[in-house]
Design a protein around this motif. Sequence first.
Motif, short mmCIF file in Angstrom:
data_model
loop_
_atom_site.label_atom_id
_atom_site.label_comp_id
_atom_site.label_asym_id
_atom_site.label_seq_id
_atom_site.Cartn_x
_atom_site.Cartn_y
_atom_site.Cartn_z
N ALA A 1 -4.74 7.87 -6.15
CA ALA A 1 -4.02 6.82 -5.41
C ALA A 1 -3.48 7.37 -4.09
CB ALA A 1 -2.89 6.26 -6.26
N ARG A 2 -2.94 8.60 -4.10
CA ARG A 2 -2.44 9.21 -2.85
C ARG A 2 -3.59 9.40 -1.86
NH1 ARG A 2 0.45 12.19 -6.50
NH2 ARG A 2 -1.00 13.94 -6.39
N ASN A 3 -4.72 9.90 -2.34
CA ASN A 3 -5.87 10.11 -1.45
C ASN A 3 -6.40 8.79 -0.90
OD1 ASN A 3 -5.84 12.90 -1.62
ND2 ASN A 3 -7.23 12.97 -3.35
N GLU A 4 -6.37 7.74 -1.72
CA GLU A 4 -6.83 6.43 -1.23
C GLU A 4 -5.87 5.88 -0.16
OE1 GLU A 4 -9.34 4.74 -5.07
OE2 GLU A 4 -7.19 4.35 -4.95
N ARG A 5 -4.57 6.11 -0.35
CA ARG A 5 -3.60 5.69 0.68
C ARG A 5 -3.82 6.47 1.98
NH1 ARG A 5 -0.02 5.65 -3.73
NH2 ARG A 5 0.82 7.68 -3.13
N ASN A 6 -4.05 7.79 1.84
CA ASN A 6 -4.34 8.62 3.02
C ASN A 6 -5.60 8.15 3.73
OD1 ASN A 6 -2.10 10.19 2.54
ND2 ASN A 6 -3.22 11.81 1.49
N CYS B 1 -12.62 10.89 -2.85
CA CYS B 1 -12.13 9.74 -3.64
C CYS B 1 -13.21 9.24 -4.60
CB CYS B 1 -11.69 8.61 -2.72
SG CYS B 1 -10.10 8.93 -1.91
N THR C 1 -4.83 5.12 5.72
CA THR C 1 -4.08 5.51 6.92
C THR C 1 -5.02 6.07 7.98
OG1 THR C 1 -2.13 6.01 5.58
CG2 THR C 1 -2.21 6.98 7.78
N TRP D 1 -1.80 11.99 -14.00
CA TRP D 1 -1.67 12.85 -12.81
C TRP D 1 -2.88 12.68 -11.91
CZ3 TRP D 1 -4.61 16.96 -10.96
CH2 TRP D 1 -4.03 17.66 -9.90
N ARG E 1 -4.87 10.08 -11.73
CA ARG E 1 -4.80 8.74 -11.13
C ARG E 1 -3.83 8.73 -9.95
NH1 ARG E 1 -4.63 5.49 -16.66
NH2 ARG E 1 -6.82 4.96 -16.85
N GLY E 2 -2.70 9.42 -10.11
CA GLY E 2 -1.72 9.51 -9.02
C GLY E 2 -2.30 10.21 -7.81
N ARG E 3 -3.03 11.30 -8.06
CA ARG E 3 -3.67 12.05 -6.97
C ARG E 3 -4.70 11.18 -6.27
NH1 ARG E 3 -7.54 16.86 -8.75
NH2 ARG E 3 -8.57 15.00 -9.52
#
Length: 197
Positions: free
Chosen positions: A48-53, A115, A56, A42, A44-46
């Motif tokens: 990864a989402r923050n790194e994508r944001n 991050c 962006t 969980w 790691r998923g969070r």
Amino acid sequence: MAISTRIKRLFHADINAVLDVIEEPDVILKQAIREMQENLDWKRGRLARNERNLETLKSHEVHLGEQIAKAEDDLKLCLKEGSEDLAHKTIGRKLSFEKHRKVVKRRISNLTKLCEDQTVEVEAQQAELESVIEKAEFYVRTADDDSAFSVAESILSAADLRPGNSYGGAGSLQVTQEEIELEWMRLREGNDKGGDS
């Protein structure tokens, strides 16, 4: 997972299931490792989402920089042509982009720090999980070895050994008088052969 959550689960669980789990510590270990792995996944998923944001936001900042540069070029053209009304609108647009870019930069800075912190947290939890798995594997091996040792010990203890002809050894493994005599003969034979040569 919080201890309070685990306690609630135990209270809500069927009492027979709780007794079974208590009787089998390897089940508790497997469950704890599974929960740690789920929590790590969980996080790691969070991350990864923050790194994508973050990516962006960085591309949005680049886009805003391009818009500001274009507005500056437009402003030069307005000044050259003497179009004051259009210059005012262009200045307004440029200032709007600049304010927006400041907000994006601040969000990039905050998200970068977040991050970094989450990466450290994930790496620490990964190391902790690996340590727990290693200890659990050692525990399971040790428990298996202990139970095998207990079985061997009980078989030897139950063997029909004559009293007076055995010697208590470490862990109550007994040695017969015949075994001692045979070993003594082997030693003497080896010593005699060594002396003859």
